[in-house]
Scaffold this active site. Sequence first.
Site, PDB file in Angstrom:
ATOM      1  N   HIS A  69      56.557  15.519  -5.464  1.00 39.15           N
ATOM      2  CA  HIS A  69      57.475  15.967  -6.214  1.00 39.15           C
ATOM      3  C   HIS A  69      58.272  17.217  -5.728  1.00 39.15           C
ATOM      4  CE1 HIS A  69      59.950  17.576  -9.555  1.00 39.15           C
ATOM      5  NE2 HIS A  69      59.950  16.248 -10.057  1.00 39.15           N
ATOM      6  N   ASP A 101      56.819   8.813 -12.692  1.00 40.24           N
ATOM      7  CA  ASP A 101      57.226   7.535 -12.294  1.00 40.24           C
ATOM      8  C   ASP A 101      55.999   6.577 -12.270  1.00 40.24           C
ATOM      9  OD1 ASP A 101      59.933   7.921 -12.831  1.00 40.24           O
ATOM     10  OD2 ASP A 101      60.254   8.693 -10.567  1.00 40.24           O
TER      11      ASP A 101
END
Length: 426
Positions: A303, A360
């Site tokens: 991320h 996710d």
Amino acid sequence: MSDKAVLTIDGKTFELPIIKGSTGPDVVDVRKWYADSDTFTFDPGFTSTASCESKITFIDGDAGVLLHRGYPIDQLAEKSSFLEVCYLLLHGELPTADEFSKFDHNITYHTMLHAQFDRFFEGFRRDAHPMAVMTGAVGALSAFYSDSINVDDAREREISAHRLIAKMPTIAARAFKYTIGQPFVSPRNDLSYSENFLRMCFAVPAEDWKPNPVLTRAMDRIFILHADHEQNASTSTVRLAGSSGAHPFACIAAGIACLWGPSHGGANQEALEMLEQIGTVDKIPEFIEGVKARKYKLMGFGHRVYKNFDPRAKVMQKTCHEVLGQLGINDPLLEVAMELEKIALSDPFFIERKLYPNIDFYSGITLRAMGFPTNMFTVLFALARTVGWISQWKEMFEDPARKIGRPRQLYTGATERDYVAIDQRG
Ligand code: CMC
């Protein structure tokens, strides 16, 4: 810390004010930098640049913290509801019972779409990706609800915000039904936001649809986890589009288009497809070798902001187990996911690069168990993120310092030269 930064160029010294936020890193104010120094700052990908001032969401990526209006995401996911989080993001405070009941009523009574919208959907191919349908359908809202697109009117901005939050589930469910060739299901005002959405997706005329409280709660929690994430790519897209005064529906359509990319919202679909491709636990080492050789990325990992862990991923992992347990599903992909997570978290390649599972990684398995096909995953993300986009868009309009977004560039192309006629080019 000093309240000024000092920069020297060619022996000339410039002082730049330092502005303090309520928490998080201070910022060096470079707004007058170009006028004073005749140079630009260079920051492709905005890795060190704050593009706006905001009071909505705070992330501390190193500590794995995500706060909405100050409230930690795990508390909201556990104790709140998606609609209450919508109110919080839009208005800055948790609602009183009276405020919530009015808000709930407003959203519930705006869920229907103009009847002409059915014909609009029919223009799409049945095999179109539902994100393509979403981008088109949401962009078209201004053609159906032109009475709420005056961006300089606070009341019209509010009506647009309510319409978007209310109609996104109806549009998303229709995009789904359209691709699978089933009749559209109209919204029902006696159901909660998430229950209504699940019914619009899974009810068929041939049999009764029975709500499942565990799945409804999981859906609501997934919406909460995706509701906002400060100035990510799609939110910045919405702000940039909105900075020109474009209609709110057009701005949200731009956000949906940006979200679709595999490095952003499209990653949930790709993460599940990756797990399917790996298939079984024994194939993981070979797959990891490919990641290390940079043949492909481990989707659902890494991320831009979280360099410790993604706090949303923790809640998502728990929700995933709850849903699979409730449905009695023993999904082999969950086993692959857990093993992959274990290996990646102990391997120096991932540790050195601070690559942890993001939201996710587990959302795909959960949504699949709930009955959604992979091409709907990003649509659900868009549905939930709409409130974040519209809250950030609204905040931008309430900021007296609003300016059209206009980044600068470092130009490295040809310098001025004379045009050469085609028959004289070498
Ligand atoms: N698998 C393997 N290596 C990775 C990954 C990954 N998923 N992510 C980053 N790296 C490596 C990258 O190759 C680089 O290595 P090196 O320094 O040797 O060149 C290093 O880690 C730093 O990566 P980066 O590209 O500078 O990181 P970034 O902050 O620009 O990218 C990201 C963030 C999310 C785009 C990236 O981690 C990624 O593509 N992840 C997979 C896609 C994904 O899961 N996206 C969902 C994000 S969460 C939902 C949302 O908010 O949209």
